[in-house]
Design a protein around this motif. Structure first.
Motif, PDB file in Angstrom:
ATOM      1  N   ASP A 166      35.967  56.177  62.878  1.00 26.02           N
ATOM      2  CA  ASP A 166      36.506  56.344  62.027  1.00 26.02           C
ATOM      3  C   ASP A 166      37.498  55.364  61.595  1.00 26.02           C
ATOM      4  O   ASP A 166      38.487  54.341  62.032  1.00 26.02           O
ATOM      5  CB  ASP A 166      37.823  57.009  62.692  1.00 26.02           C
ATOM      6  CG  ASP A 166      39.213  57.907  61.559  1.00 26.02           C
ATOM      7  OD1 ASP A 166      37.770  59.021  61.038  1.00 26.02           O
ATOM      8  OD2 ASP A 166      39.920  57.029  61.870  1.00 26.02           O
ATOM      9  N   PRO A 167      37.756  54.673  60.436  1.00 24.36           N
ATOM     10  CA  PRO A 167      37.923  53.574  60.140  1.00 24.36           C
ATOM     11  C   PRO A 167      39.552  53.799  59.998  1.00 24.36           C
ATOM     12  O   PRO A 167      40.402  52.584  59.997  1.00 24.36           O
ATOM     13  CB  PRO A 167      38.016  53.820  57.980  1.00 24.36           C
ATOM     14  CG  PRO A 167      36.620  54.271  58.165  1.00 24.36           C
ATOM     15  CD  PRO A 167      36.738  55.746  59.263  1.00 24.36           C
ATOM     16  N   GLY A 168      40.441  54.853  59.497  1.00 21.06           N
ATOM     17  CA  GLY A 168      41.860  55.240  60.369  1.00 21.06           C
ATOM     18  C   GLY A 168      42.062  54.368  62.137  1.00 21.06           C
ATOM     19  O   GLY A 168      43.186  53.682  62.027  1.00 21.06           O
ATOM     20  N   GLU A 169      41.520  54.618  62.270  1.00 24.29           N
ATOM     21  CA  GLU A 169      41.099  54.198  64.078  1.00 24.29           C
ATOM     22  C   GLU A 169      41.479  52.951  63.992  1.00 24.29           C
ATOM     23  O   GLU A 169      41.928  52.307  65.340  1.00 24.29           O
ATOM     24  CB  GLU A 169      40.375  55.479  64.336  1.00 24.29           C
ATOM     25  CG  GLU A 169      40.620  57.191  64.828  1.00 24.29           C
ATOM     26  CD  GLU A 169      40.093  57.537  65.468  1.00 24.29           C
ATOM     27  OE1 GLU A 169      38.560  57.809  65.886  1.00 24.29           O
ATOM     28  OE2 GLU A 169      40.103  58.576  65.367  1.00 24.29           O
ATOM     29  N   THR A 222      43.564  51.331  62.802  1.00 24.25           N
ATOM     30  CA  THR A 222      45.071  51.231  63.982  1.00 24.25           C
ATOM     31  C   THR A 222      45.020  50.514  65.552  1.00 24.25           C
ATOM     32  O   THR A 222      46.216  49.963  65.312  1.00 24.25           O
ATOM     33  CB  THR A 222      45.050  53.184  64.291  1.00 24.25           C
ATOM     34  OG1 THR A 222      45.947  53.569  63.324  1.00 24.25           O
ATOM     35  CG2 THR A 222      46.196  53.330  65.816  1.00 24.25           C
ATOM     36  N   ALA A 224      40.425  50.952  51.004  1.00 19.68           N
ATOM     37  CA  ALA A 224      40.162  51.419  51.856  1.00 19.68           C
ATOM     38  C   ALA A 224      40.963  51.443  53.018  1.00 19.68           C
ATOM     39  O   ALA A 224      41.913  52.659  53.830  1.00 19.68           O
ATOM     40  CB  ALA A 224      38.293  50.879  52.563  1.00 19.68           C
ATOM     41  N   SER A 264      44.334  52.292  51.348  1.00 21.77           N
ATOM     42  CA  SER A 264      44.991  53.831  51.322  1.00 21.77           C
ATOM     43  C   SER A 264      44.982  53.995  53.005  1.00 21.77           C
ATOM     44  O   SER A 264      46.250  55.239  53.466  1.00 21.77           O
ATOM     45  CB  SER A 264      43.348  54.418  51.292  1.00 21.77           C
ATOM     46  OG  SER A 264      43.457  55.965  51.608  1.00 21.77           O
ATOM     47  N   LYS A 265      44.477  53.380  53.895  1.00 23.97           N
ATOM     48  CA  LYS A 265      45.111  54.046  55.681  1.00 23.97           C
ATOM     49  C   LYS A 265      45.873  53.518  55.411  1.00 23.97           C
ATOM     50  O   LYS A 265      46.867  54.133  56.359  1.00 23.97           O
ATOM     51  CB  LYS A 265      43.903  53.113  56.534  1.00 23.97           C
ATOM     52  CG  LYS A 265      42.418  54.065  55.800  1.00 23.97           C
ATOM     53  CD  LYS A 265      41.731  54.946  56.133  1.00 23.97           C
ATOM     54  CE  LYS A 265      41.123  55.706  56.119  1.00 23.97           C
ATOM     55  NZ  LYS A 265      40.816  57.215  56.147  1.00 23.97           N
ATOM     56  N   ALA A 305      49.068  55.822  54.597  1.00 18.83           N
ATOM     57  CA  ALA A 305      48.935  57.183  54.942  1.00 18.83           C
ATOM     58  C   ALA A 305      49.559  57.116  56.313  1.00 18.83           C
ATOM     59  O   ALA A 305      50.613  57.247  56.943  1.00 18.83           O
ATOM     60  CB  ALA A 305      47.417  57.535  55.576  1.00 18.83           C
ATOM     61  N   LEU A 306      49.188  55.544  56.882  1.00 17.06           N
ATOM     62  CA  LEU A 306      50.325  55.006  58.324  1.00 17.06           C
ATOM     63  C   LEU A 306      51.313  55.466  57.978  1.00 17.06           C
ATOM     64  O   LEU A 306      52.396  55.412  58.511  1.00 17.06           O
ATOM     65  CB  LEU A 306      49.593  54.091  59.326  1.00 17.06           C
ATOM     66  CG  LEU A 306      48.327  54.153  59.954  1.00 17.06           C
ATOM     67  CD1 LEU A 306      47.951  52.786  60.200  1.00 17.06           C
ATOM     68  CD2 LEU A 306      48.443  54.689  61.051  1.00 17.06           C
TER      69      LEU A 306
END
Length: 236
Positions: free
Chosen positions: A153-156, A159, A198, A201-202, A205-206
């Protein structure tokens, strides 16, 4: 540098990072041989291929760790924060420097020159043991980097990278509850192997979730516990 400043640097480095896990006698002997140095933002401590010149410990500020082992680079690989030591990998065969280290803000560090290091080894043969311990810590860090890069997962993945760069991947630092990282969106795109769009975007969101705050070329972590919890839940 004044004696007060070098004394404060020695006290700090003895309780933070690598030396905090070594015998007090060894830490005192090593730090007594160190000199305090300053590094202005954008100035390299050394570059890939330069002659090896000893060990360094970060007292304040931050440093970018850049690598170019193959045909690309140099590329950002990690961020050195106060308490971090570097320069041990080249000790064993006196090879040229294998990385480029650049100050990302006005910083201070201590330097144990090669001649002083050799003198310490002659007086304290167990120095090799503690240098080996430092190598082991950096190997563990490297394995963690590889493991985080396998997060699908790109967001993870982003993070995890932010937590690692802030040196709070596994636990908070009570002395720095909201760590700030000198990292650009382009840096994060390269580190996460994602497009810049990308990454933006992430990060947005954070930021909406209250996990981070962004400023020009910097990211501040506001809720590291929630960020780690997200990774722990995904790994169950």
């Amino acid at each position: 540098m004044s004696n007060t400043k070098i004394d404060e640097a020695r006290v700090f480095l003895k309780r933070r990072g690598w030396l905090s896990g070594t015998p007090s006698r060894f830490a005192d002997a090593l730090l007594a041989r160190c000199q305090l140095r300053s590094a202005e933002r954008g100035v390299a401590v050394y570059r890939i291929g330069a002659p090896y010149d000893g060990l360094y410990g970060v007292v304040s500020g931050g440093f970018a760790f850049e690598i170019a082992p193959y045909e690309r680079g140099p590329s950002l690989a990690h961020f050195f924060r106060p308490g971090f030591w570097f320069g041990e990998a080249e000790i064993f065969d006196a090879r040229p420097q294998i990385a480029t280290i650049v100050a990302t803000r006005d910083s201070t560090l201590v330097h144990l020159s090669l001649s002083e290091l050799r003198g310490l080894i002659a007086e304290e043969p167990e120095t090799w043991r503690w240098i080996g311990q430092l190598c082991g810590q950096h190997l563990e860090l490297t394995l963690g980097v590889v493991d985080d890069q396998m997060l699908r997962d790109p967001g993870e993945r982003i993070t995890a990278i932010l937590l690692r760069l802030a040196d709070v991947r596994q636990a908070d630092n009570p002395e720095d509850p909201n760590p700030e990282i000198d990292v650009t969106q382009s840096d994060l795109a390269q580190l996460a192997n994602l497009s810049r769009a990308a990454v933006v975007s992430k990060l947005q969101a954070l930021e909406r979730e209250g996990r981070i705050a962004r400023s020009y070329g910097r990211v501040t972590l506001l809720d590291t516990g929630a960020m780690r919890s997200r990774l722990a839940i995904s790994g169950e």
